[in-house]
Design a protein around this motif. Structure first.
Motif, PDB file in Angstrom:
ATOM      1  N   GLU A 180       0.828  -1.207   0.000  1.00 33.77           N
ATOM      2  CA  GLU A 180       0.000   0.000   0.000  1.00 33.77           C
ATOM      3  C   GLU A 180       0.863   1.258   0.000  1.00 33.77           C
ATOM      4  O   GLU A 180       0.608   2.205  -0.750  1.00 33.77           O
ATOM      5  CB  GLU A 180      -0.906  -0.016   1.232  1.00 33.77           C
ATOM      6  N   SER A 225       2.546   1.684  -3.386  1.00 30.30           N
ATOM      7  CA  SER A 225       1.540   2.117  -4.363  1.00 30.30           C
ATOM      8  C   SER A 225       1.226   3.602  -4.223  1.00 30.30           C
ATOM      9  O   SER A 225       0.944   4.275  -5.214  1.00 30.30           O
ATOM     10  CB  SER A 225       0.256   1.308  -4.196  1.00 30.30           C
ATOM     11  N   ASN A 226       1.296   4.103  -2.995  1.00 34.93           N
ATOM     12  CA  ASN A 226       0.986   5.513  -2.757  1.00 34.93           C
ATOM     13  C   ASN A 226       2.093   6.461  -3.186  1.00 34.93           C
ATOM     14  O   ASN A 226       1.815   7.640  -3.425  1.00 34.93           O
ATOM     15  CB  ASN A 226       0.648   5.744  -1.282  1.00 34.93           C
ATOM     16  N   LEU A 246       3.854   6.715  -9.386  1.00 35.34           N
ATOM     17  CA  LEU A 246       2.883   7.265 -10.330  1.00 35.34           C
ATOM     18  C   LEU A 246       1.708   6.309 -10.495  1.00 35.34           C
ATOM     19  O   LEU A 246       1.882   5.088 -10.497  1.00 35.34           O
ATOM     20  CB  LEU A 246       3.546   7.478 -11.690  1.00 35.34           C
ATOM     21  N   LYS A 247       0.525   6.869 -10.654  1.00 32.12           N
ATOM     22  CA  LYS A 247      -0.689   6.058 -10.786  1.00 32.12           C
ATOM     23  C   LYS A 247      -0.588   5.058 -11.926  1.00 32.12           C
ATOM     24  O   LYS A 247      -1.044   3.925 -11.805  1.00 32.12           O
ATOM     25  CB  LYS A 247      -1.912   6.946 -10.988  1.00 32.12           C
ATOM     26  N   LYS A 248       0.041   5.450 -13.017  1.00 35.81           N
ATOM     27  CA  LYS A 248       0.112   4.563 -14.182  1.00 35.81           C
ATOM     28  C   LYS A 248       0.999   3.340 -13.936  1.00 35.81           C
ATOM     29  O   LYS A 248       0.946   2.382 -14.692  1.00 35.81           O
ATOM     30  CB  LYS A 248       0.588   5.323 -15.419  1.00 35.81           C
ATOM     31  N   LYS A 249       1.794   3.362 -12.883  1.00 33.28           N
ATOM     32  CA  LYS A 249       2.672   2.230 -12.572  1.00 33.28           C
ATOM     33  C   LYS A 249       2.148   1.362 -11.431  1.00 33.28           C
ATOM     34  O   LYS A 249       2.760   0.362 -11.080  1.00 33.28           O
ATOM     35  CB  LYS A 249       4.073   2.727 -12.234  1.00 33.28           C
ATOM     36  N   ARG A 250       1.021   1.723 -10.848  1.00 32.77           N
ATOM     37  CA  ARG A 250       0.505   0.993  -9.683  1.00 32.77           C
ATOM     38  C   ARG A 250       0.219  -0.470  -9.980  1.00 32.77           C
ATOM     39  O   ARG A 250       0.349  -1.316  -9.106  1.00 32.77           O
ATOM     40  CB  ARG A 250      -0.725   1.677  -9.118  1.00 32.77           C
ATOM     41  N   ASN A 251      -0.166  -0.782 -11.206  1.00 34.69           N
ATOM     42  CA  ASN A 251      -0.428  -2.184 -11.553  1.00 34.69           C
ATOM     43  C   ASN A 251       0.858  -3.008 -11.620  1.00 34.69           C
ATOM     44  O   ASN A 251       0.809  -4.234 -11.690  1.00 34.69           O
ATOM     45  CB  ASN A 251      -1.195  -2.281 -12.873  1.00 34.69           C
ATOM     46  N   LYS A 259      11.892   9.111  -2.874  1.00 40.72           N
ATOM     47  CA  LYS A 259      10.724   8.255  -2.635  1.00 40.72           C
ATOM     48  C   LYS A 259      11.046   7.158  -1.616  1.00 40.72           C
ATOM     49  O   LYS A 259      10.170   6.735  -0.868  1.00 40.72           O
ATOM     50  CB  LYS A 259      10.219   7.663  -3.943  1.00 40.72           C
TER      51      LYS A 259
END
Length: 83
Positions: free
Chosen positions: A10, A13-14, A17-22, A40
């Motif tokens: 979690e 994931s936070n 980048l949103k596009k890499k969350r998968n 990061k």
């Protein structure tokens, strides 16, 4: 006991980048696959502390430069939780 794997997944994931969350999987390389840089990594460490996994107060010396995958972060967190 906390579900350390879930917490780490979690947190990672936070911070990405949103596009890499998968792409957040145990074997994912933090730098190459997920684009996690040193800033990061600091954010991840801070968030772990907020969740009660104090990477700063650990008796074991943690070499953060050797942490390469999501599984490595989980292993470090599990070793701290079990102390």
């Amino acid at each position: 006991m906390k579900n350390t794997e879930k917490i780490v997944m979690e947190i990672i994931s936070n911070v990405i980048l949103k596009k890499k969350r998968n792409l957040v999987k145990l074997e994912a390389n933090l730098r190459e696959d997920l684009g996690i840089d040193s800033i990061k990594m600091i954010a991840i460490a801070s968030m772990l502390v907020e969740k009660g996994i104090d990477v700063n107060a650990s008796d074991a010396s943690i070499d953060f430069t050797r942490i390469e995958t999501v599984q490595d972060v989980i292993d470090v967190a599990n070793s701290i939780v079990s102390q």
